[in-house]
Design an enzyme around this catalytic site. Structure first.
Site, short mmCIF file in Angstrom:
data_model
loop_
_atom_site.label_atom_id
_atom_site.label_comp_id
_atom_site.label_asym_id
_atom_site.label_seq_id
_atom_site.Cartn_x
_atom_site.Cartn_y
_atom_site.Cartn_z
CG ASP A 7 -1.27 -25.09 -4.88
OD1 ASP A 7 -1.57 -24.05 -5.50
OD2 ASP A 7 -0.30 -25.80 -5.19
CB SER A 8 -3.71 -25.34 -8.83
OG SER A 8 -2.31 -25.07 -8.77
CE1 TYR A 39 -6.89 -26.26 -10.69
CE2 TYR A 39 -7.40 -24.33 -9.34
CZ TYR A 39 -7.56 -25.68 -9.61
OH TYR A 39 -8.39 -26.44 -8.83
N GLY A 40 -2.63 -22.47 -14.21
CA GLY A 40 -2.01 -21.25 -14.70
C GLY A 40 -2.37 -20.80 -16.10
CB CYS A 70 -3.37 -21.70 -5.88
SG CYS A 70 -3.24 -21.64 -7.66
CG ASN A 71 0.85 -16.74 -6.11
OD1 ASN A 71 1.12 -15.60 -5.81
ND2 ASN A 71 1.37 -17.78 -5.47
CB THR A 72 -3.30 -19.39 -10.79
OG1 THR A 72 -1.91 -19.48 -11.13
CG2 THR A 72 -4.12 -19.23 -12.04
CD GLU A 154 4.40 -29.79 -10.82
OE1 GLU A 154 4.04 -30.67 -11.62
OE2 GLU A 154 3.61 -29.17 -10.08
CB CYS A 186 4.23 -19.04 -9.04
SG CYS A 186 3.87 -20.74 -9.47
CB THR A 187 2.59 -22.62 -5.14
OG1 THR A 187 2.34 -23.04 -6.49
CG2 THR A 187 1.33 -22.21 -4.46
CG HIS A 188 5.47 -24.93 -8.41
ND1 HIS A 188 4.15 -24.75 -8.08
CD2 HIS A 188 5.57 -26.20 -8.86
CE1 HIS A 188 3.48 -25.86 -8.33
NE2 HIS A 188 4.33 -26.76 -8.81
N1 DGL Z 1 -0.24 -23.08 -7.84
C1 DGL Z 1 -0.08 -22.28 -9.05
C2 DGL Z 1 0.22 -20.82 -8.64
O1 DGL Z 1 0.65 -20.53 -7.56
C3 DGL Z 1 1.00 -22.81 -9.95
C4 DGL Z 1 0.65 -24.10 -10.64
C5 DGL Z 1 -0.55 -23.95 -11.56
O2 DGL Z 1 -0.45 -23.28 -12.62
O3 DGL Z 1 -1.59 -24.51 -11.23
O4 DGL Z 1 -0.01 -19.95 -9.45
#
Ligand code: DGL
Length: 267
Positions: A7-8, A39-40, A70-72, A154, A186-188
């Site tokens: 993940d990012s 990363y978003g 990570c979705n991004t 966060e 998104c992970t969060h």
């Molecule tokens: N992990 C990123 C996602 O799932 C979210 C946090 C980021 O922007 O890096 O898109």
């Protein structure tokens, strides 16, 4: 050999926690690039470069299979990694993302209109739209970038009035469009599951990505015994990060468990 989870940052721990509940027996190595998160809002070139470095690192740690939580990164880098980089560099290893399994579930349960929320990178890439269209082009898709949510989660603000107000503003167009299914891209966002479902009401089913990704991994391992048989079964879990601080230690504790021990590495 190990299963890598990339993940990012630390949001992927939420997915890993779900995976370990059902598949505790494997050797997992988590890698969070928290020195360079988020990363978003970054460009596709940079997201690709960071993801390639992370995946290469995990393969050098003896991973047979990597899940990009990570979705991004799944949206902006996975396809090129799978189609171009992997065959050249590690042809007998595998990299999976989170988008396809969630889309398969969405296409099963959705009646007419699917909503997708995610970072600007994920939404701008239209990765969810393209995958949904491949499976069922008659489904309408309404997307919305919701970039503030990562910072709010966060900060531990999931229950605050400010977050509820921001959520209502972000979700309003999706509600007005009468979506029947919502993808948390998104992970969060699973941390905000209850709040989001509360705002969307009973008309819209909010999908639980952690559970879906876990079921899809279970299914994958059954369908691919040649991969499964190479995996260590010693229930060991390692947590690698590119930065350690009190803040990250707290997030790790909140999202995975108090015993989590991070080890710092450089990508
Ligand atoms: N992990 C990123 C996602 O799932 C979210 C946090 C980021 O922007 O890096 O898109």
């Amino acid at each position: 050999m190990k299963i890598g989870i990339f993940d990012s940052g630390l949001g992927g721990l939420i997915i890993l926690r779900d995976i370990i509940k059902k598949l505790p027996q494997y050797y997992y190595i988590y890698l969070g690039d928290n020195a360079r998160t988020p990363y978003g809002n970054r460009s596709q070139d940079v997201i690709y470069k960071f993801t390639e470095q992370a995946v290469d690192f995990l393969f050098k740690q003896d991973c047979q299979l990597i899940i990009i939580a990570c979705n991004t990164a799944s949206s902006e880098a996975l396809r090129k990694i799978q189609q171009e980089w992997l065959p050249k560099n590690y042809p007998d290893r595998r990299v999976l993302g989170v988008i396809r399994p969630v889309v398969e579930e969405a296409a099963k349960v959705a009646k007419k209109r699917i909503g997708v929320i995610g970072t600007k990178g994920t939404i701008g890439s239209e990765a969810y739209v393209k995958e949904i269209n491949k499976l069922n082009p008659s489904l309408e898709i309404i997307q919305k970038a919701t970039p503030l949510l990562v910072s709010l989660v966060e900060e531990g603000w999931q229950k605050s009035d400010a977050t509820k107000k921001i959520l209502r503003t972000y979700l309003r167009p999706l509600k007005l469009s009468k979506i029947d299914t919502l993808i948390l891209g998104c992970t969060h966002y699973p941390i905000l599951y209850k709040e989001i479902q509360g705002i969307m009401g009973r008309r819209a089913k909010v999908l639980n990505s952690g559970e879906i990704v876990t079921n899809s991994l279970m299914d994958y391992l059954v369908r691919h015994p040649e991969i499964e048989s190479k995996l260590d079964k010693n229930s060991k879990y390692e947590f690698l990060v590119t930065d350690i601080s009190e803040h990250y230690q707290k997030l790790g504790g909140d999202w995975f468990g108090p015993d989590i021990k991070f080890q710092k590495i450089n990508l």
